[in-house]
Write an enzyme that holds these catalytic residues in place. Structure first.
Site, PDB file in Angstrom:
ATOM      1  N   ASP A 105      49.273  33.442   8.934  1.00  0.00           N
ATOM      2  CA  ASP A 105      49.851  32.703  10.054  1.00  0.00           C
ATOM      3  C   ASP A 105      48.820  31.747  10.679  1.00  0.00           C
ATOM      4  O   ASP A 105      47.688  31.625  10.189  1.00  0.00           O
ATOM      5  CB  ASP A 105      50.358  33.748  11.075  1.00  0.00           C
ATOM      6  CG  ASP A 105      51.693  33.376  11.682  1.00  0.00           C
ATOM      7  OD1 ASP A 105      51.976  32.175  11.778  1.00  0.00           O
ATOM      8  OD2 ASP A 105      52.446  34.294  12.076  1.00  0.00           O
TER       9      ASP A 105
ATOM     10  N   ASP B 230      59.734  28.939  13.701  1.00  0.00           N
ATOM     11  CA  ASP B 230      60.447  30.198  13.449  1.00  0.00           C
ATOM     12  C   ASP B 230      61.968  30.047  13.510  1.00  0.00           C
ATOM     13  O   ASP B 230      62.518  29.454  14.434  1.00  0.00           O
ATOM     14  CB  ASP B 230      60.019  31.252  14.476  1.00  0.00           C
ATOM     15  CG  ASP B 230      58.583  31.693  14.237  1.00  0.00           C
ATOM     16  OD1 ASP B 230      57.875  31.032  13.459  1.00  0.00           O
ATOM     17  OD2 ASP B 230      58.192  32.700  14.837  1.00  0.00           O
TER      18      ASP B 230
END
Ligand code: GLA
Length: 382
Positions: free
Chosen positions: A127, A184
């Site tokens: 990430d 997201d």
């Protein structure tokens, strides 16, 4: 490590968020086998954020599993996953802390890659939160790419910088095998629609060795779990799954597979859609929709077309509106004229039935937010 097809699996985040656990992972691995997901091609069980203790071990500097969630440690979890013939995925982050504020790999890349190798990890999602402003993102992914290449184990490198800094241009060069291309997902029509539209001009970048990862699917969530949001209905899920397949995205399920309903299960195991997703030529789709006013993309419809291997093709008619629509595809856009004597024979991926042969144009009447998807062959017109 060669990654010739988009990775397929399941990830804890969309539904279980901050609460991954050994018990959940084991039950999900069991479900993979029992429900035939493994046989359909799904192989990675990925534990996302929140698996570790809040701080690194003071003496060794290593990241340590949270014993409340993983009482037997991560190696035992990996062993269980491997005992089912599946592969083990884990999560870290290029910044100083993970997105949910756990220890991340900035400055610890080589050590963490070794730790993951010791756990028996086969896939690392990496990430991008809490990156120091002075640090260059490309260099950080390069660093982890090198760390994984030298850790002594084949670990698929799943980069997740959400498409920042036009990563589709350079992520492949870092050794990554997939690149998260968007922010997201949440479980709503607007969210998955925006993801697809945002990737329309970039899907050529999804190719063997580094595939576009359009985020974990919300298919089957029906509003439950961390990214539940408004939820979608089955029509949305059919569209979402089909579009991820047309775009050769990673296919990571995000629903609770231990409670998956029959219809969703049948959808995510659809052999035609998976065949499109996993096609070894991995050619990009193009939009061949023809709008009344000749604008490039109609606001409410798409016809994605893709060449597949073995002389096959895929067509996906997508109605983005909330009204039933007639959607046109003109074959002349594919270099085929009516006088050539050939037509596309459409096989409906949801019923397996041949629905017709089209050589000048095809018109499909599609329900709101639904898709019609076909695998096609060029055949002589009768
Ligand atoms: C970011 C990622 C998500 C998930 C969370 C975990 O937001 O994009 O997919 O991994 O972090 O905190």
């Amino acid at each position: 490590m060669l990654v010739n097809k988009p990775p397929m699996g399941w990830n804890t985040w969309n539904t279980f968020g901050m609460e991954p656990s050994e018990d959940l992972v084991k039950r999900s691995a069991d479900a993979f086998i029992k429900l035939g997901l493994k046989d359909a091609g799904y192989e990675y069980i990925v534990i996302d954020d929140c698996w570790s203790l809040y701080d690194r071990d003071k003496k060794t500097g290593r990241i340590v599993a949270d014993p409340a969630k993983f009482p037997n440690g991560m190696k035992a979890v990996g062993d269980y996953i491997h005992s089912k013939g599946l592969k083990f995925g884990m999560y870290s982050c290029a910044g100083v802390r993970t997105c949910a504020d756990y220890p991340a790999s900035y400055g610890h890349e080589f050590e963490d890659a070794r730790t993951f190798a010791d756990f028996g990890v086969d896939y690392l999602k990496y990430d991008y939160c809490y990156k120091p402003v002075c640090a260059d993102g490309k260099r950080l992914y390069m660093r982890m790419g090198n760390a994984l290449r030298s850790c002594g184990r084949d670990i698929l490198f799943s980069a997740c910088n959400w498409g920042a800094e036009e990563s589709y241009k350079w992520m492949r060069a870092t050794g990554a095998h997939s690149f998260r291309s968007t922010g997201d997902i949440i479980d709503s029509f607007v969210s998955y629609k925006n993801i697809v539209i945002s990737q329309e001009d970039l899907h050529y970048a999804s190719a063997p060795q580094c595939f576009n990862d359009m985020d974990m699917l919300t298919v089957g969530m029906y509003g439950k779990g961390l990214v539940g949001s408004t939820g979608c209905d089955f029509t949305d899920y059919r569209a979402q799954f089909s579009l991820w397949c047309m775009f050769a995205s990673s296919l990571m399920l995000g629903c609770d597979i231990t409670n998956i309903d029959e219809k969703t299960l049948e959808l995510v195991k659809n052999k035609y859609l998976i065949r499109i997703n996993q096609d070894e030529e991995a050619r990009p789709p193009i939009d061949i929709s023809a709008t009344m006013n000749a604008s490039r993309h109609g606001e409410f419809e798409r016809v994605y077309f893709r060449q597949l291997s073995d002389g096959e093709y895929a067509f996906c008619f997508w109605n983005l509106s909330d009204k039933k629509r007639k959607i046109f595809a003109f074959m002349s856009q594919l270099g085929l004229e009516a006088t050539d004597g050939l037509g596309f024979e459409f096989r409906d991926v949801f019923t397996g039935e041949v629905t017709g042969v089209y050589n000048e144009y095809a018109i499909e009447t599609v329900e709101p937010r639904d898709v019609h998807v076909y695998i096609a062959k060029l055949v002589p017109m009768k």
